[in-house]
Design a protein around this motif. Structure first.
Motif, PDB file in Angstrom:
ATOM      1  N   ILE A  27      49.284  40.818  45.997  1.00 37.96           N
ATOM      2  CA  ILE A  27      48.507  41.850  46.738  1.00 37.96           C
ATOM      3  C   ILE A  27      49.081  43.237  46.310  1.00 37.96           C
ATOM      4  O   ILE A  27      50.193  43.262  45.868  1.00 37.96           O
ATOM      5  CB  ILE A  27      48.708  41.733  48.408  1.00 37.96           C
ATOM      6  CG1 ILE A  27      50.099  42.053  48.939  1.00 37.96           C
ATOM      7  CG2 ILE A  27      48.176  40.413  48.765  1.00 37.96           C
ATOM      8  CD1 ILE A  27      49.892  42.006  50.297  1.00 37.96           C
ATOM      9  N   THR A  31      44.760  45.817  48.771  1.00 41.52           N
ATOM     10  CA  THR A  31      44.339  44.437  49.362  1.00 41.52           C
ATOM     11  C   THR A  31      45.117  44.141  50.869  1.00 41.52           C
ATOM     12  O   THR A  31      44.389  43.647  51.514  1.00 41.52           O
ATOM     13  CB  THR A  31      45.113  43.465  48.591  1.00 41.52           C
ATOM     14  OG1 THR A  31      44.385  43.725  47.060  1.00 41.52           O
ATOM     15  CG2 THR A  31      44.673  42.012  48.736  1.00 41.52           C
ATOM     16  N   LEU A 151      42.215  35.157  50.080  1.00 40.29           N
ATOM     17  CA  LEU A 151      42.811  35.528  48.593  1.00 40.29           C
ATOM     18  C   LEU A 151      42.565  34.387  47.894  1.00 40.29           C
ATOM     19  O   LEU A 151      43.479  34.405  46.910  1.00 40.29           O
ATOM     20  CB  LEU A 151      43.916  36.066  48.840  1.00 40.29           C
ATOM     21  CG  LEU A 151      44.040  37.306  49.618  1.00 40.29           C
ATOM     22  CD1 LEU A 151      45.557  37.732  49.825  1.00 40.29           C
ATOM     23  CD2 LEU A 151      43.146  38.616  49.154  1.00 40.29           C
TER      24      LEU A 151
END
Length: 206
Positions: A27, A31, A151
């Motif tokens: 990330i 994000t 994710l």
């Protein structure tokens, strides 16, 4: 349902931690701010929750090792909620470090607990499960919330050990989540006396 051997679950949870850490490591700040699959929570909220959950388990088990019956959160649900909100907006690098460090700290406490034979198993610390069930409850948090990050980790990735345990628990609780008419429709299908219901309404999971 009976609990699994905690040492075996610790091994499964270590692997789950490594998968989570690998996802977290991808990330960036953008994000971390994006919505997760949990309403009202960003990716940063979910990662912070997972870190504080690890610290909570470590606190309770460390207390048991010392002969103290401690809750996972000293300030209860208010402290839990406050910690998540305060930590959710941190930079990605801080979130990654927190998730990683908290998981490894918990693993170290588990190792000590295994070596000591899980002392004071009757200590509940305000929870509804014994200290030997801590690894399984942690595995549930990691597997479910890893999916919630949105994710790339999906239910199809859940390990067999978690799937077998959670599915049994979910089915055991199912009657309490159904209305009487829906329960009858589901039972009719399960016993070969009706079609699979298409519009079942379930109450809260937990």
């Amino acid at each position: 349902m009976s609990e699994l051997d905690p040492a075996a679950v610790v091994a499964a949870c270590r692997a789950a931690h490594e998968r989570l850490i690998a996802t977290a490591a991808t990330i960036d700040d953008a994000t971390a701010r994006q919505p997760s699959r949990l309403p009202g929570w960003t990716v940063g909220h979910v990662l912070t929750h997972l870190a504080r959950n690890a610290d909570g388990h470590a606190r309770r088990l460390s207390g048991a090792l010392r002969g103290e019956d401690l809750p996972r959160y000293a300030g209860g649900s208010a402290e839990r909620a406050r910690g998540i909100e305060e930590g959710a907006g941190r930079p990605a690098r801080a979130l990654i470090a927190d998730v990683t460090g908290s998981a490894h700290r918990l693993e170290a406490v588990w190792a000590r607990s295994i070596e000591a034979g899980w002392p004071n198993p009757d200590f509940l610390g305000g929870d509804k499960f014994p200290i030997t069930a801590s690894p399984m409850r942690r595995l549930r948090e990691v597997e479910v919330h890893h999916v919630d990050l949105g994710l790339g980790y999906e239910p199809a990735d859940w390990p067999d050990l978690y799937l077998g345990w959670e599915l049994g628990h979910a089915l055991n609780r199912l009657p309490r989540r159904l209305s009487a008419p829906d329960a009858r429709s589901l039972l009719a299908w399960l016993t070969g006396r009706g079609d699979l219901p298409k519009d079942l309404e379930l109450g809260p999971w937990m």
